[in-house]
Scaffold this motif. Structure first.
Motif, PDB file in Angstrom:
ATOM      1  N   TRP A 118       0.830  -1.193   0.000  1.00  0.00           N
ATOM      2  CA  TRP A 118       0.000   0.000   0.000  1.00  0.00           C
ATOM      3  C   TRP A 118       0.872   1.253   0.000  1.00  0.00           C
ATOM      4  O   TRP A 118       0.574   2.238  -0.672  1.00  0.00           O
ATOM      5  N   SER A 119       1.985   1.187   0.740  1.00  0.00           N
ATOM      6  CA  SER A 119       2.822   2.383   0.891  1.00  0.00           C
ATOM      7  C   SER A 119       3.536   2.732  -0.407  1.00  0.00           C
ATOM      8  O   SER A 119       4.108   3.805  -0.523  1.00  0.00           O
ATOM      9  N   ARG A 120       3.537   1.840  -1.378  1.00  0.00           N
ATOM     10  CA  ARG A 120       4.112   2.226  -2.673  1.00  0.00           C
ATOM     11  C   ARG A 120       3.208   3.192  -3.396  1.00  0.00           C
ATOM     12  O   ARG A 120       3.620   3.855  -4.334  1.00  0.00           O
ATOM     13  N   HIS A 121       1.956   3.248  -2.961  1.00  0.00           N
ATOM     14  CA  HIS A 121       1.015   4.170  -3.602  1.00  0.00           C
ATOM     15  C   HIS A 121       0.616   5.307  -2.680  1.00  0.00           C
ATOM     16  O   HIS A 121       0.387   6.417  -3.122  1.00  0.00           O
ATOM     17  N   VAL A 122       0.477   4.993  -1.383  1.00  0.00           N
ATOM     18  CA  VAL A 122       0.081   6.011  -0.424  1.00  0.00           C
ATOM     19  C   VAL A 122       1.143   6.086   0.663  1.00  0.00           C
ATOM     20  O   VAL A 122       1.301   5.163   1.453  1.00  0.00           O
ATOM     21  N   GLY A 123       1.887   7.185   0.679  1.00  0.00           N
ATOM     22  CA  GLY A 123       2.904   7.373   1.716  1.00  0.00           C
ATOM     23  C   GLY A 123       2.338   8.197   2.851  1.00  0.00           C
ATOM     24  O   GLY A 123       1.414   8.985   2.655  1.00  0.00           O
ATOM     25  N   TYR A 124       2.894   8.008   4.041  1.00  0.00           N
ATOM     26  CA  TYR A 124       2.386   8.745   5.201  1.00  0.00           C
ATOM     27  C   TYR A 124       3.551   9.155   6.080  1.00  0.00           C
ATOM     28  O   TYR A 124       4.444   8.353   6.346  1.00  0.00           O
ATOM     29  N   VAL A 125       3.552  10.399   6.491  1.00  0.00           N
ATOM     30  CA  VAL A 125       4.572  10.865   7.438  1.00  0.00           C
ATOM     31  C   VAL A 125       3.851  11.302   8.701  1.00  0.00           C
ATOM     32  O   VAL A 125       3.085  12.258   8.682  1.00  0.00           O
ATOM     33  N   PRO A 126       4.079  10.594   9.807  1.00  0.00           N
ATOM     34  CA  PRO A 126       3.344  10.917  11.030  1.00  0.00           C
ATOM     35  C   PRO A 126       3.803  12.242  11.635  1.00  0.00           C
ATOM     36  O   PRO A 126       4.824  12.802  11.249  1.00  0.00           O
ATOM     37  N   GLN A 127       3.000  12.707  12.586  1.00  0.00           N
ATOM     38  CA  GLN A 127       3.267  13.985  13.243  1.00  0.00           C
ATOM     39  C   GLN A 127       4.666  13.994  13.858  1.00  0.00           C
ATOM     40  O   GLN A 127       5.403  14.954  13.737  1.00  0.00           O
ATOM     41  N   ASP A 128       4.985  12.897  14.539  1.00  0.00           N
ATOM     42  CA  ASP A 128       6.327  12.764  15.083  1.00  0.00           C
ATOM     43  C   ASP A 128       7.176  12.085  14.020  1.00  0.00           C
ATOM     44  O   ASP A 128       7.189  10.875  13.891  1.00  0.00           O
ATOM     45  N   ALA A 129       7.879  12.905  13.234  1.00  0.00           N
ATOM     46  CA  ALA A 129       8.585  12.373  12.066  1.00  0.00           C
ATOM     47  C   ALA A 129       9.571  11.287  12.459  1.00  0.00           C
ATOM     48  O   ALA A 129       9.813  10.357  11.706  1.00  0.00           O
ATOM     49  N   ALA A 130      10.139  11.398  13.662  1.00  0.00           N
ATOM     50  CA  ALA A 130      11.136  10.416  14.085  1.00  0.00           C
ATOM     51  C   ALA A 130      10.539   9.020  14.145  1.00  0.00           C
ATOM     52  O   ALA A 130      11.255   8.035  14.022  1.00  0.00           O
ATOM     53  N   ALA A 131       9.217   8.928  14.323  1.00  0.00           N
ATOM     54  CA  ALA A 131       8.578   7.617  14.415  1.00  0.00           C
ATOM     55  C   ALA A 131       8.698   6.846  13.106  1.00  0.00           C
ATOM     56  O   ALA A 131       8.587   5.626  13.094  1.00  0.00           O
ATOM     57  N   LEU A 132       8.906   7.562  12.003  1.00  0.00           N
ATOM     58  CA  LEU A 132       8.998   6.870  10.716  1.00  0.00           C
ATOM     59  C   LEU A 132      10.377   6.248  10.519  1.00  0.00           C
ATOM     60  O   LEU A 132      10.549   5.348   9.705  1.00  0.00           O
ATOM     61  N   LEU A 133      11.343   6.724  11.270  1.00  0.00           N
ATOM     62  CA  LEU A 133      12.701   6.230  11.063  1.00  0.00           C
ATOM     63  C   LEU A 133      12.858   4.853  11.700  1.00  0.00           C
ATOM     64  O   LEU A 133      12.285   4.561  12.739  1.00  0.00           O
ATOM     65  N   SER A 134      13.700   4.043  11.062  1.00  0.00           N
ATOM     66  CA  SER A 134      13.824   2.653  11.488  1.00  0.00           C
ATOM     67  C   SER A 134      14.596   2.513  12.792  1.00  0.00           C
ATOM     68  O   SER A 134      14.519   1.484  13.433  1.00  0.00           O
ATOM     69  N   THR A 135      15.368   3.514  13.165  1.00  0.00           N
ATOM     70  CA  THR A 135      16.318   3.482  14.286  1.00  0.00           C
ATOM     71  C   THR A 135      17.483   2.531  14.054  1.00  0.00           C
ATOM     72  O   THR A 135      18.296   2.350  14.935  1.00  0.00           O
TER      73      THR A 135
END
Lengths: 280, 534, 273
Positions: free
Chosen positions: B102-119
């Motif tokens: 799904w994310s290949r078509h719809v990307g999402y960046v959450p409010q806390d951008a750091a949450a998207l990072l893999s760490t």
């Protein structure tokens, strides 16, 4: 730090560490243990991690040695040669010898593995593991824990400040402190769990748990010589284990510590290679 | 709409597990190529839930119950002519969206951008590559894709940096690039400009603009009508989990629905908004017709116009030639250093401190209650030097509110949170004081809610209530406007006014100069370690 | 690309079977090692270094722990997986702090038990084993205890599944029992690999038993039976306190919590799972 020498493949240093630890354990001689521990210490200094490694090792080994000394130095019912006696406590040669054996063996083990973990480049290790089809989750847990740790420390400090500003006095008796610890644990754990929930969805959307085979962006060099070394080191370790368990260990030679028999140089060589993991 | 929508969602209802009331209901939203849609809503309106739902983060029943449809109409989709929407009925055999696909078509960046990072990425480049690694892309292609994505997001110079060392704006752009690297046709951004300084916001806006030009449909979720909101083609006003108004920005700008929704309307050049509606429309029953506040019996008295802090009033908070530097080697070189700084705040006075990022505003605030101790100089509260007094004791006189409310909250219910430690100070009156403080910030009806289940804005207000209930003589606020929606800002204003009416002093640190002008008696700028009047 | 291709098929049982086998082998390896050590060793440990048993103890327990990890990790949903690093940080931070106090407690399983309560026995066991492995990067002496740590996670998950976390007073009881078993499993490692215990507090207790003439293994086992049950009772109580403090939305995110009604009163009918 100038990068004079290309780093070794993390698998090579890991194999060296494992082989050194296994062979030292199999050898079971305080002289060998001491030699391996000292070699690791020297190499740590040469690799430039001595200053970090020394306190880390001391924190582990000092209480352990003290504990061994009290435990076996004073109370060793199997001991025959009594050197001194106060009531129930008896100092025996056998007890001291046992404490020495165990103390040096653990020291060698601790030094060798700390040398590995302080010199390895973790991203390289993770990349190599994922290329070897270790479940990518393992590398994730390893790398994520180490990035998370400092973040958690910062967060805990922030929580403590916020709560002190709310009038929580973080001083007083043990019960007070325990209550304060609870008040800090709750927001910390809640926040970490909630963050983790978001991160899970983010990882999923970035394809993390897909069944497809992963590739790796990071390129970790490897050479034929290293591959050979790994095979030899692990084979030597396996041979040492086999000899020891089957009861055919050449005991006397080790106790004298002079005979240049097979596993001992390999153990030292293993440690030597370990230290090359990081450019000096 | 010109082009056919790429993504169409019809949300009949969505509710979290264990909660009766739906978070979202009756929402229709569509995203067409190259258009910018702004979903405007106050705190707790369900924006973030909507974003996650569109991004496929909420399907499969692991978060809650979803009834509705999602329809992805990507070019080249449906080779077999099958382009029927996914239908969710809230039942076990609902389709489960594969988030990776799904994310290949719809990307999402959450409010806390750091949450998207893999760490796990040790550099920006590896972090960008993470999504490609998981998809088994070969290394050469991966390298060129990483370079392209970094170029587009202006991250090329940062490729070898550790993601943990990035600034707010850089982090946001990295997260957006991580989402955009698979070239999704729809990108959902949650509060993309939230808590960014001017430069950071500008860089993010530029990235959004280039994405739009490349034909991506962008949906922005925001509680402030910021520059991105103003640039949108289409507005949806979200209130109470449903769409109350939709249309072109021009038509909605002054609508009752928008005013009612809690969306912050800051002063933007060319637009007639003040920082709050109150600043343009005088506070009165007609300005907020549909937000009855029975819990607020206080008559709306405007602040007296006379400059109340008379020069002879004794200062409640006094900093005398305070110098401070972080110990060397802890990364604090040059940052947050105070040099012989002096400040006197009198009772009933509201002082705002502004200054560039990293000037030491928060460091200054931490001196008020002894969290940080000056290297040289004295801090006096009510005339008494606080040297050697533990922070927990100074806190009786100085209430300090931090940016992150979650760090301060640890009880199971809102009421217990405010009551904590209050009985030691007030005895049997504590319960009454706690309720009064909660009523004052508008949480009088939610005494039994779990603090962490409140929306972000309400969490900040709860933290404020815990400070107010103790009736400190000095109230120090760190970036009080961040994360508050308009209703929250009004409560904050009320609280500040009520505090000054009982002769407390208020010091706030804020990067919003416009807000400072409107709220404070005096504005000071912290620059080069000392304060000067603005 | 059709709409349906964006969705996941229902999970099939095929791959699960192979993983179960690995888990089983791991458990068998740990159990067999333990039985071997107890049957062959107790008497002659102090006569020589007995490095044969050391190698068997190390090898068998580590192999078991690794098999468990490889078997369990890929089956965990991402929402559980991301909690593991959090748990490890809690374990390691608290364990390091407690280790420096000299008290005969460890407190190094809070994170493990937390995961077990939220995500079940398998996740708990994997977390315990991983915790030892990752912690060994800072303190290599914890590595050999991986099997014991896995057992703690497994038993905590089992306790949660049986509803022992529904009442606050039951959690420490479950912890006490877990501590007994974990202590008995870990004692041979302390005896054969290290010849003693690492802390001053635990060392003093072992010395006392040795003074009464116990063998080393017996003395360490008795010490473990004093320290571990108390320690785990406290840890379980702390975790119960933490999970009760969780907001419902967060706790119910976990299928294990919903399915087995782990926390009383936080249940509701849900689809699937």
């Amino acid at each position: 730090m100038p990068n004079r020498r290309p780093a070794l493949n993390p698998l090579t240093t890991l194999a060296a560490a494992v082989a050194a630890a296994v062979m030292t354990t199999a050898a079971s001689s305080w002289a060998v243990s001491l030699a391996v521990a000292s070699a690791a210490a020297v190499l740590a200094v040469r690799a430039g991690v001595g200053a970090r490694l020394a306190p880390a090792a001391a924190v582990i080994l000092a209480p352990f040695w003290l504990s061994l000394l009290i435990m076996h130095g004073l109370f060793f019912p199997e001991g025959r040669t009594v050197l001194a006696q106060w009531g129930a406590a008896r100092v025996t040669t056998e007890g001291l010898g046992f404490a020495l054996d165990m103390g040096t063996r653990t020291a060698a083990y601790v030094m060798v593995f700390l040398l590995f973990s302080f010199t390895v480049r973790l991203p390289d290790l993770v990349a190599v593991m994922s290329a070897r089809r270790v479940p990518p989750q393992f590398g994730y847990v390893l790398a994520s824990t180490l990035t998370l740790a400092p973040a958690v420390t910062v967060r805990l400090a922030r929580i403590r400040q916020a709560q002190e500003s709310r009038g929580l006095v973080l001083r007083g008796g043990p019960l007070r402190r325990l209550a304060a610890a609870r008040q800090q644990m709750v927001p910390l754990v809640l926040a970490l769990i909630q963050d983790a929930g978001d991160r899970a969805q983010a990882l999923d959307s970035r394809g993390f748990n897909a069944s497809r085979e992963r590739t790796s962006y990071r390129e970790v060099p490897d050479t034929a010589a290293q591959r050979t070394f790994r095979a030899v080191a692990l084979a030597a370790a396996a041979a040492a284990v086999g000899l020891r368990i089957s009861g055919h260990w050449p005991e006397g030679l080790w106790m004298v510590g002079l005979w240049p028999d097979a596993p001992s140089p390999v153990a030292l060589l293993a440690v030597a290679l370990l230290a090359r993991g990081v450019p000096a | 709409m010109k082009a056919a929508a790429l993504l169409q969602a019809g949300i009949t209802e969505f509710s979290y597990h264990g909660e009766e009331a739906p978070v979202l209901r009756d929402i229709e939203i569509a995203a067409a190529p190259g258009t910018l849609t702004a979903v405007l809503g106050g705190s707790g309106s369900g924006k973030s839930t909507l974003g996650k739902l569109l991004a496929g983060w909420m399907s499969g029943g692991h978060s809650g119950l979803f009834r509705g449809t999602l329809h992805l109409d990507v070019q080249g989709a449906a080779p077999g002519g099958d382009s029927s929407p996914l239908v969710f009925r809230g039942s076990p055999d609902d389709p489960r969206i594969n988030p990776a696909l799904w994310s290949r078509h719809v990307g999402y960046v959450p409010q806390d951008a750091a949450a998207l990072l893999s760490t796990v990425g040790s550099t920006v480049a590896e972090e960008l590559a993470f999504g490609l690694e998981n998809r088994g892309v070969n290394r050469q292609l991966m390298q060129s894709e990483v370079e392209r994505a970094a170029e587009a997001a202006g991250l090329t110079a940062l490729l070898d940096r550790d993601p943990a060392t990035l600034s707010g704006g850089e982090l946001r752009r990295l997260a957006m690039a991580c989402s955009a690297i698979t070239r999704p046709c729809v990108l959902v951004l949650d509060e993309p400009l939230g808590s960014l300084d001017h430069a950071g916001a500008q860089s993010v806006r530029a990235l959004v603009r280039s994405l739009l030009e490349s034909g991506t449909a962008v949906i922005v979720l925001t509680q402030t009508v910021d520059e991105l909101g103003l640039a949108a083609d289409h507005w949806l006003v979200l209130d109470g989990g449903t769409v109350t108004a939709r249309g072109a920005p021009g038509g909605l700008a002054a609508s009752a629905e928008l005013l009612q929704s809690g969306v912050v309307l800051p002063a933007v050049p060319g637009y007639g908004f003040g920082w709050q509606c109150r600043a343009v429309a005088p506070r009165g029953a007609d300005s907020r017709p549909a937000t009855p506040r029975p819990d607020n019996p206080r008559p709306a008295t405007p602040r007296p116009a006379d400059p109340r802090p008379a020069a002879d009033t004794p200062a409640v908070l006094e900093l005398e030639r305070v110098s401070f530097a972080f110990p060397a080697g802890r990364g604090g070189q040059g940052r947050g250093i105070l040099k012989e700084l002096s400040l006197a705040v009198r009772s009933g006075e509201v002082v705002a401190v502004t200054g560039p990022n990293g000037a030491g505003k928060s460091t200054l605030l931490r001196h008020f209650n002894g969290l940080l101790r000056p290297g040289l100089g004295t801090v006096r509260v009510l005339g008494a030097d606080i040297r050697g007094v533990p922070t927990g004791r100074v806190a009786d006189k100085v209430g300090l509110l931090f940016q992150h409310p979650r760090d301060q909250l640890f009880e199971r219910t809102v009421l217990r949170e405010v009551l904590f430690g209050l009985d030691r100070k007030y005895g049997p009156e504590a319960a009454g004081k706690a309720r009064a403080a909660l009523t004052a910030v508008g949480l009088g009806e939610q005494l039994e809610t779990h603090p962490h289940e409140l929306p972000a804005s309400a969490q900040r207000l709860l933290a404020l209530a815990t400070v107010l209930a103790r009736e400190p003589d000095v109230i120090a606020l760190d970036e009080p406007t961040v994360g508050l929606d308009r209703h929250g800002l009004e409560r904050l204003d009320d609280a500040v006014r009520a505090a000054t009416e009982r002769d407390a002093a208020v010091v706030m640190v804020t990067h919003e100069l416009a807000y400072a002008r409107q709220a404070a008696d005096r504005i000071l700028e912290l620059r080069d370690g000392s304060l000067r009047e603005l | 690309m059709s709409q349906q291709s964006q969705t996941l098929p229902a999970p099939g049982p095929a791959s699960v079977r192979g993983r179960r086998l690995l888990e089983l082998l791991g458990a068998v390896s740990i159990a067999a090692t333990f039985i071997f050590l107890v049957l062959t060793q107790p008497a002659d440990i102090t006569n020589g270094l007995a490095s044969g048993s050391t190698l068997v103890a190390l090898g068998g327990f580590l192999l078991g722990a690794i098999l468990l990890i490889i078997g369990v990790l890929p089956t965990l949903p991402t929402s559980t997986l991301v909690l593991i690093p959090v748990a490890l940080v809690l374990n390691i931070a608290l364990g390091q702090i407690m280790g420096s106090t000299g008290l005969p407690f460890y407190f190094d399983a809070i994170g493990t038990v937390l995961i077990a309560v939220l995500a079940g026995p398998a996740a708990g066991a994997a977390t315990g084993a991983l915790s030892s492995i990752v912690w060994s990067f800072i303190n290599p002496t914890v590595l050999p205890f991986a099997a014991g740590a896995a057992l703690i996670g497994f038993l905590a998950g089992l306790a949660a599944r049986c509803g022992l976390f529904r009442r606050f007073y039951l959690a420490p009881v479950a912890g006490f029992v877990t501590g007994i078993l974990a202590g008995v499993v870990s004692a041979p490692i302390a005896a054969f690999v290290f010849g003693g215990t690492a802390g001053a507090g635990t060392g003093a207790i072992v010395s006392a038993f040795r003074a009464m003439g116990d063998t080393l293994l017996a003395a360490i086992t008795k010490q473990a039976l004093i320290s571990d049950p108390m320690d785990k009772a406290i840890v379980f109580a702390v975790v119960a306190m933490l999970v009760y403090a969780l907001p419902r939305r967060t706790a119910l995110q976990f299928a294990f919590v919903r399915r087995f009604n782990v926390l009383a009163g936080k249940t509701q009918e849900t689809p699937g799972d």
